[in-house]
Enzyme design. Structure first.
Site, PDB file in Angstrom:
ATOM      1  CG  HIS A 156      57.501  65.750  24.995  1.00  0.00           C
ATOM      2  ND1 HIS A 156      58.533  66.651  25.004  1.00  0.00           N
ATOM      3  CD2 HIS A 156      57.543  65.134  23.785  1.00  0.00           C
ATOM      4  CE1 HIS A 156      59.186  66.587  23.861  1.00  0.00           C
ATOM      5  NE2 HIS A 156      58.600  65.685  23.091  1.00  0.00           N
ATOM      6  CG  HIS A 185      56.291  69.779  22.566  1.00  0.00           C
ATOM      7  ND1 HIS A 185      55.851  68.522  22.878  1.00  0.00           N
ATOM      8  CD2 HIS A 185      56.703  69.727  21.283  1.00  0.00           C
ATOM      9  CE1 HIS A 185      55.981  67.742  21.823  1.00  0.00           C
ATOM     10  NE2 HIS A 185      56.499  68.441  20.836  1.00  0.00           N
ATOM     11  CB  CYS A 225      63.851  58.593   8.178  1.00  0.00           C
ATOM     12  SG  CYS A 225      63.243  58.283   9.855  1.00  0.00           S
ATOM     13  CB  CYS A 240      63.291  62.342   9.826  1.00  0.00           C
ATOM     14  SG  CYS A 240      64.374  61.736  11.102  1.00  0.00           S
ATOM     15  CB  CYS A 297      66.960  57.395  10.872  1.00  0.00           C
ATOM     16  SG  CYS A 297      66.549  58.991  11.586  1.00  0.00           S
ATOM     17  CG  HIS A 351      63.337  58.333  14.131  1.00  0.00           C
ATOM     18  ND1 HIS A 351      63.539  59.425  13.327  1.00  0.00           N
ATOM     19  CD2 HIS A 351      62.282  58.637  14.933  1.00  0.00           C
ATOM     20  CE1 HIS A 351      62.648  60.360  13.617  1.00  0.00           C
ATOM     21  NE2 HIS A 351      61.887  59.922  14.586  1.00  0.00           N
ATOM     22  CE  LYS A 366      64.450  61.499  20.433  1.00  0.00           C
ATOM     23  NZ  LYS A 366      64.679  61.177  19.044  1.00  0.00           N
ATOM     24  CE  LYS A 385      55.934  64.049  19.117  1.00  0.00           C
ATOM     25  NZ  LYS A 385      54.972  65.131  19.194  1.00  0.00           N
TER      26      LYS A 385
HETATM   27 ZN   LIG Z   1      64.379  59.480  11.424  1.00  0.00          ZN
END
Ligand SMILES: [Zn+2]
Length: 553
Positions: free
Chosen positions: A18, A21, A127, A130, A144, A147, A301, A304
């Site tokens: 995306h 990156h 997590c 992560c 987390c 997340h 945000k 993905k």
């Molecule tokens: Zn996480």
């Protein structure tokens, strides 16, 4: 001459790239090109983290093999080289590159030989998103912080790294500036983390939980190396650390600067874990970390799950609006500190304002006037001290020409000349502190000053006055003045083409061609950058006509 090893992080490839990156890749590319241009020795390293557990989980969701998913997505990242005009020298794919596994194993053995690896039971909050264990007080309301999901309680026997041994040495490396972390707020964050006490951390996981994917722990068939160990190692495995090591000696041990570009989410891994592993292995540390913040998309945000959407896919964006438009937004509008919201409207607004209107209009005005009143033959003013004109990508030499026939700078172009003269230093200083926005703004200031000079001198009036004087047998003052004005503008644009090259290599090549007087005559003006307009199908690139303003016609 400085020898510079420059790396991007290697993203895990559970989805397509995306625009976030693209930010880091373009920043790294700008630095690499800038340093090559000023004569430094540069190696730019990039790649993909194929061995992440997230890749395994994504493949399971899609019902395909991990290998298939990794190969498909990793190739989308590798393709960005052409799609964004990136100039990395090497791209490591950690699941298939034969250099990687022996390097990871050698690093493991080096740390084991230092007595820094041991086995013990681990109970922790893990997590999966992560791929990281958290302590209770690191969680936000039990979830987390990245997340916002509840981590799993995991118990298993793992290998541990004695991070606790390295707290004072790490602190010393960072506070002394031998390992420089920019911006300073990130350095302070790391020092605070170290001062809070460093606990040993898990560096392996069971083969079972890894889904059989990853690099085995040397001598322990039940465990694979923790993905962060595996991924961080890429910075040296790509240099042949596990093999004959010629590149490792040259580009890691022998480099004057070892610079990692990283996102804020992986700061701790790069500023604490990685240097500690290197200290244990007896290897030099990186000299600099530049930590960038994140892009958001339309205020949210970039996840993905939305990564494949047209609005944030860098290949799609570059394909639709042009590589120059995307790169320019990333360098010109993203500040050094703070998250930045990306929208297509902003990308278009910036490209139209700076590239189509500001720069495109400048170059077409110069070309049109030169052809209308000088048949394309214009002599540039001498290059200001310390500046160079277009430096071709392939050859490292400067293209000669211009100076021997140079005309003197007119007095009223003092501001323009001063701007041109200080640009190389301004760019150098801004990039030394990783301030891409300040660097691109410094380059763009030439465009601003040059357009101001055109408006102030109105060269089309000089051309008409010269013709009128010829008819009435008046003196040639207007003609001499026109030569000076065009000479100042041409010299400025020739320097500009070189200075803008690290940021916009494609546009720089077109600009250099448009203001190339080496053959004695400028080429006929052609649009430098298409104006982007709204069409029925959304935005589209619309080739501008010569874009010349009415005054000239
Ligand atoms: Zn996480």
């Amino acid at each position: 001459m400085t020898r510079l090893y420059l790396s991007t992080t290697i993203p895990y490839v559970n989805a397509r790239p995306h625009v976030g990156h693209a930010l880091e890749l373009v920043q790294a590319d700008v630095l690499a090109r800038h340093h090559r241009r000023i004569g430094d020795e540069v190696r730019l390293q990039s790649g993909t983290d194929d061995n992440s557990l997230k890749n395994v989980l994504a493949a399971q969701r899609e019902g395909i093999s991990t290998k298939e998913l990794v190969n498909r997505n990793a190739s989308a990242f590798a393709s960005l080289r052409e799609q964004l005009s990136l100039s990395f020298d090497d791209f490591i794919k950690t699941s298939t590159d034969p250099r990687h596994r022996p390097g990871v194993e050698r690093l493991w053995r080096a740390c084991a030989a230092s007595g820094d690896l041991y086995r013990r039971d681990y109970h922790g909050l893990y997590c999966v998103g992560c791929e990281q264990f958290y302590t209770e007080d690191e969680l936000a309301d039990g979830t987390c912080p990245e997340h916002h999901t509840r981590p799993e309680q995991v118990t298993e026997e793992n290998w541990f790294f004695r991070l606790s041994r390295y707290a004072s040495r790490l602190r010393d490396e960072i506070s002394s500036g031998r390992l420089r972390i920019e911006p300073a707020s990130r350095r302070n964050e790391v020092l605070g983390f170290i001062d809070g006490g460093l606990a040993d951390f898990s560096v392996s996981r069971s083969v079972q939980r890894a889904g059989g994917w990853g690099i085995g722990v040397p001598g322990d068939p039940t465990q694979v190396t923790y993905v962060w160990w595996d991924a961080l190692a890429n910075y040296v495995t790509a240099l042949g650390y596990g093999g004959s090591g010629g590149d490792y000696q040259r580009w890691w041990v022998g480099a004057d600067r070892r610079v990692h570009l990283v996102g804020k989410g992986v700061l701790r891994f790069h500023a604490v874990y990685w240097p500690a592993i290197l200290l244990s292995a007896g290897a030099p540390l990186p000299t600099e970390l530049f930590v960038h913040d994140y892009l958001t998309a339309g205020g949210a945000k970039i996840s993905k799950s939305t990564a494949s959407s047209e609005a944030t896919d860098p290949a799609e964006l570059a394909g639709t609006y042009g590589i120059d438009a995307l790169r320019w937004w990333l360098v010109r509008d993203v500040p050094r500190v703070g998250d930045t919201d990306f929208t297509v409207d902003r990308l278009i607004g910036r490209a139209n304002a700076d590239l189509a209107n500001g720069l495109g209009n400048l170059v077409s005005r110069i070309g049109s006037i030169a052809h209308q009143y000088r048949n394309g033959v214009v002599r540039p003013c001498s290059r200001p001290e310390g500046t160079s004109r277009w430096l071709a990508v392939a050859s490292d030499g400067r293209i000669p020409g211009g100076d021997a026939r140079a005309v003197p700078w007119p007095a009223d172009a003092a501001d323009l000349r001063a701007t041109v003269e200080r640009t190389p230093d301004a760019v150098r200083a801004a990039l030394a502190r990783f301030d891409f926005r300040a660097a691109s703004a410094a380059v763009y200031e030439i465009v601003v000053q040059a357009n101001r000079y055109v408006d102030a001198t109105e060269p089309w009036h000089l051309g008409r006055a010269e013709r009128a004087a010829t008819v009435s047998r008046g003196d040639g003052a207007a003609g001499r003045r026109l030569d000076q004005v065009l000479g100042a503008l041409l010299a400025s644009c020739q320097v500009l083409a070189g200075e803008i090259w690290p940021f916009l290599p494609d546009l720089a090549a077109r600009l250099a061609a448009a203001v190339d007087d080496v053959g004695g005559r400028l080429p006929r003006p052609r649009p430098l950058f298409p104006r982007l307009q709204v069409s029925e199908r959304g935005y589209a690139a619309v080739a501008a006509d010569a874009g010349i303003r009415n005054e000239v016609a």
